[in-house]
Design a protein around this motif. Structure first.
Motif, PDB file in Angstrom:
ATOM      1  N   HIS A 146       0.913  -1.137   0.087  1.00  0.00           N
ATOM      2  CA  HIS A 146       0.029   0.102   0.048  1.00  0.00           C
ATOM      3  C   HIS A 146       0.799   0.892  -0.058  1.00  0.00           C
ATOM      4  O   HIS A 146       0.251   2.317  -0.268  1.00  0.00           O
ATOM      5  CB  HIS A 146      -0.984   0.172   1.227  1.00  0.00           C
ATOM      6  N   THR A 147       2.025   1.248   0.195  1.00  0.00           N
ATOM      7  CA  THR A 147       3.031   2.383   0.339  1.00  0.00           C
ATOM      8  C   THR A 147       4.072   2.542  -0.977  1.00  0.00           C
ATOM      9  O   THR A 147       5.032   3.093  -1.001  1.00  0.00           O
ATOM     10  CB  THR A 147       3.721   2.305   1.776  1.00  0.00           C
ATOM     11  N   SER A 148       3.721   1.529  -1.820  1.00  0.00           N
ATOM     12  CA  SER A 148       4.457   1.085  -3.276  1.00  0.00           C
ATOM     13  C   SER A 148       3.891   1.998  -4.362  1.00  0.00           C
ATOM     14  O   SER A 148       2.563   2.468  -4.195  1.00  0.00           O
ATOM     15  CB  SER A 148       4.789  -0.375  -3.454  1.00  0.00           C
ATOM     16  N   ASP A 149       4.477   1.982  -5.359  1.00  0.00           N
ATOM     17  CA  ASP A 149       4.002   2.419  -6.626  1.00  0.00           C
ATOM     18  C   ASP A 149       2.827   1.877  -7.327  1.00  0.00           C
ATOM     19  O   ASP A 149       2.219   2.325  -8.112  1.00  0.00           O
ATOM     20  CB  ASP A 149       5.195   2.645  -7.670  1.00  0.00           C
ATOM     21  N   PHE A 150       2.811   0.530  -6.746  1.00  0.00           N
ATOM     22  CA  PHE A 150       1.657  -0.295  -7.342  1.00  0.00           C
ATOM     23  C   PHE A 150       0.280   0.525  -6.999  1.00  0.00           C
ATOM     24  O   PHE A 150      -0.825   0.476  -7.557  1.00  0.00           O
ATOM     25  CB  PHE A 150       1.537  -1.686  -6.716  1.00  0.00           C
ATOM     26  N   TYR A 151       0.296   0.962  -5.462  1.00  0.00           N
ATOM     27  CA  TYR A 151      -0.861   1.671  -5.068  1.00  0.00           C
ATOM     28  C   TYR A 151      -0.974   2.932  -4.811  1.00  0.00           C
ATOM     29  O   TYR A 151      -1.935   3.811  -5.284  1.00  0.00           O
ATOM     30  CB  TYR A 151      -1.143   1.073  -3.588  1.00  0.00           C
ATOM     31  N   GLN A 152       0.278   3.799  -4.515  1.00  0.00           N
ATOM     32  CA  GLN A 152       0.387   5.273  -4.206  1.00  0.00           C
ATOM     33  C   GLN A 152       0.290   5.797  -5.566  1.00  0.00           C
ATOM     34  O   GLN A 152       0.931   5.422  -6.589  1.00  0.00           O
ATOM     35  CB  GLN A 152       1.335   5.579  -3.333  1.00  0.00           C
ATOM     36  N   HIS A 153      -0.538   6.914  -5.439  1.00  0.00           N
ATOM     37  CA  HIS A 153      -0.214   7.792  -6.835  1.00  0.00           C
ATOM     38  C   HIS A 153       1.243   8.475  -6.633  1.00  0.00           C
ATOM     39  O   HIS A 153       1.796   8.831  -5.660  1.00  0.00           O
ATOM     40  CB  HIS A 153      -1.081   9.080  -6.751  1.00  0.00           C
ATOM     41  N   PRO A 154       1.673   8.556  -8.081  1.00  0.00           N
ATOM     42  CA  PRO A 154       3.326   9.203  -7.977  1.00  0.00           C
ATOM     43  C   PRO A 154       3.401  10.338  -7.063  1.00  0.00           C
ATOM     44  O   PRO A 154       4.233  10.630  -6.599  1.00  0.00           O
ATOM     45  CB  PRO A 154       3.291   9.257  -9.527  1.00  0.00           C
ATOM     46  N   TYR A 155       2.395  11.408  -7.268  1.00  0.00           N
ATOM     47  CA  TYR A 155       2.605  12.634  -6.759  1.00  0.00           C
ATOM     48  C   TYR A 155       2.570  12.693  -4.983  1.00  0.00           C
ATOM     49  O   TYR A 155       3.494  13.022  -4.528  1.00  0.00           O
ATOM     50  CB  TYR A 155       1.251  13.398  -7.156  1.00  0.00           C
ATOM     51  N   GLU A 156       1.758  11.647  -4.649  1.00  0.00           N
ATOM     52  CA  GLU A 156       1.702  11.295  -3.343  1.00  0.00           C
ATOM     53  C   GLU A 156       3.000  10.688  -2.820  1.00  0.00           C
ATOM     54  O   GLU A 156       3.660  10.968  -1.879  1.00  0.00           O
ATOM     55  CB  GLU A 156       0.567  10.428  -2.721  1.00  0.00           C
ATOM     56  N   LYS A 157       3.335   9.741  -3.563  1.00  0.00           N
ATOM     57  CA  LYS A 157       4.575   8.832  -3.288  1.00  0.00           C
ATOM     58  C   LYS A 157       5.809   9.637  -3.258  1.00  0.00           C
ATOM     59  O   LYS A 157       6.688   9.662  -2.321  1.00  0.00           O
ATOM     60  CB  LYS A 157       4.833   7.817  -4.404  1.00  0.00           C
TER      61      LYS A 157
END
Length: 399
Positions: A146-157
């Protein structure tokens, strides 16, 4: 603005009364400092009946086990509290609950886990918690997906990578994992009779290149918000329950680091058991520990792939088969970081109760030898060990 001050037991009681979320705060009357780690003050807060109700934890502005000569950022308390809050949002069943935190005072109030025991201590005694490995794997899958690029939006990440940049604590990890065990260093603490074996680590070109690659990925690969120090001393267990604590080393890094640290600590206990228990009991518990290794990986891998299939938000990463390909990369990293955990806990600083509890010096030396040898094997063979069955076979071959 609140000014930092080091808490006394009385301060901790007053703070718990105000911020502990207790229905009867005036009933909190006493505190006991129980911190046995390297960095922080930890207070249990008791009521008039002697029941522990909440925990108050405060970061010190230096490394506690060394003293003021090794200063350390107080921002690690904010990072720890926020990592645990984020992880708790995705996996509340297996993350300690943070009730309140104050970045200026570097203080947090946490749920009391007196009904649980520290998993390392239970492993040293040979006590089995059959559900713990699957629950640890679930925690790793939920928090890391849930904290990876699979789930997080790139801006948020990208914003979160900045928010959880943790240079001082990462520097400790970088030194203890990837530098000092492979050098002559004053903080190393292995039995001196093993000097010839340890000296080979310093001059093994293939090994040093593999360790360099692991460090480079640790420095560069911001794959997910890591706990950063997943070991059996930062996990509480009870029948049917597991809770992860102590996330002050949290940052965005390679997923395999958290998974490898978790497996490495299970294997450290495996290596130490012949010095902790009678021969037949040690053999039985070693098999249980290998089963814990197997289940932890399977629970993580199956959970990660299931989440990727159902919840991936990035259209490219959601393409059929990519998550399984990425998991293979995580597996190779996991084995490498597992190996560095074995070596840093035996050759380097931060040695653990599993080995310190062994009374017979000759047996202790042999357990150290097995752990160091296994660590080297896993680092070198990380890209050639096909699956969890092959890993278990390698461990058994090691002795």
């Amino acid at each position: 603005m609140t000014q930092y001050r080091t808490f006394t037991a009385a301060d901790a009681v007053e703070y718990a009364r105000e911020f502990g979320g207790i229905a009867d705060p005036e009933n909190l009357v006493d505190a006991q400092e129980i911190g046995d780690g390297n960095l922080n003050l930890v207070f249990k807060i008791f009521d008039r009946d002697g029941n522990s109700r909440v925990i108050v934890k405060q970061a010190l502005p230096y490394v506690r086990c060394v003293g003021e000569s090794w200063p350390l950022t107080l921002d690690r308390a904010r990072i720890e509290a926020e990592v645990l809050q984020i992880h708790g949002g995705f996996c509340p069943e297996h993350t300690v609950k943070i009730l309140h935190h104050d970045p200026a005072l570097a203080v947090m109030v946490m749920e009391d886990l007196s009904s649980h025991a520290i998993w390392r201590g239970e492993q040293v005694k040979g006590v089995d918690y059959p559900q713990a490995a699957a629950q640890l794997g679930e925690y790793l899958a939920q928090t890391l997906f849930h904290t990876s690029d699979f789930y997080q939006h790139p801006y948020e990440k990208k914003a979160q990578v900045i928010r959880f940049t943790n240079p001082e604590l990462c520097d400790i990890t970088e030194e203890l994992f990837f530098n000092e065990p492979y050098e002559v260093h004053e903080r190393n603490g292995y039995p001196r009779v093993l000097e010839p074996l340890v000296a080979q680590l310093r001059t093994d070109d293939e090994l040093r290149h593999k360790v360099a690659g692991l460090k480079h990925r640790f420095l560069s690969n911001a794959e997910a918000l890591l706990h950063g120090d997943v070991h059996s001393g930062s996990i509480f267990v009870a029948e049917g329950s597991l809770k992860v604590i102590d996330a002050e080393f949290g940052f965005y890094g390679p997923i395999g680091f958290d998974v490898g640290s978790a497996l490495g600590n299970l294997l450290l206990n495996y290596c130490a058991l012949p010095g902790l228990l009678a021969p037949r009991e040690a053999a039985d518990v070693r098999e249980k520990r290998l089963n814990d290794v197997r289940i932890t990986w399977q629970s993580f891998a199956e959970g990660f792939l299931s989440l990727a299939a159902k919840k991936s938000r990035d259209r490219a990463l959601a393409y059929s088969g990519y998550a399984a390909e990425f998991l293979r990369k995580i597996w190779c990293d996991t084995l490498g970081y597992c190996g560095t955990e074995l070596i840093r806990r035996t050759v380097g600083m931060s040695q653990i109760a599993d080995f310190k509890s062994i009374q017979d010096e000759a047996m202790k030396t042999e357990c150290f030898r097995q752990a160091i040898t296994l660590g080297r094997t896993l680092i070198l063979a990380a890209d050639r060990v096909e699956d969890i069955d092959a890993l278990i076979a390698r461990v058994r071959q090691n002795g």
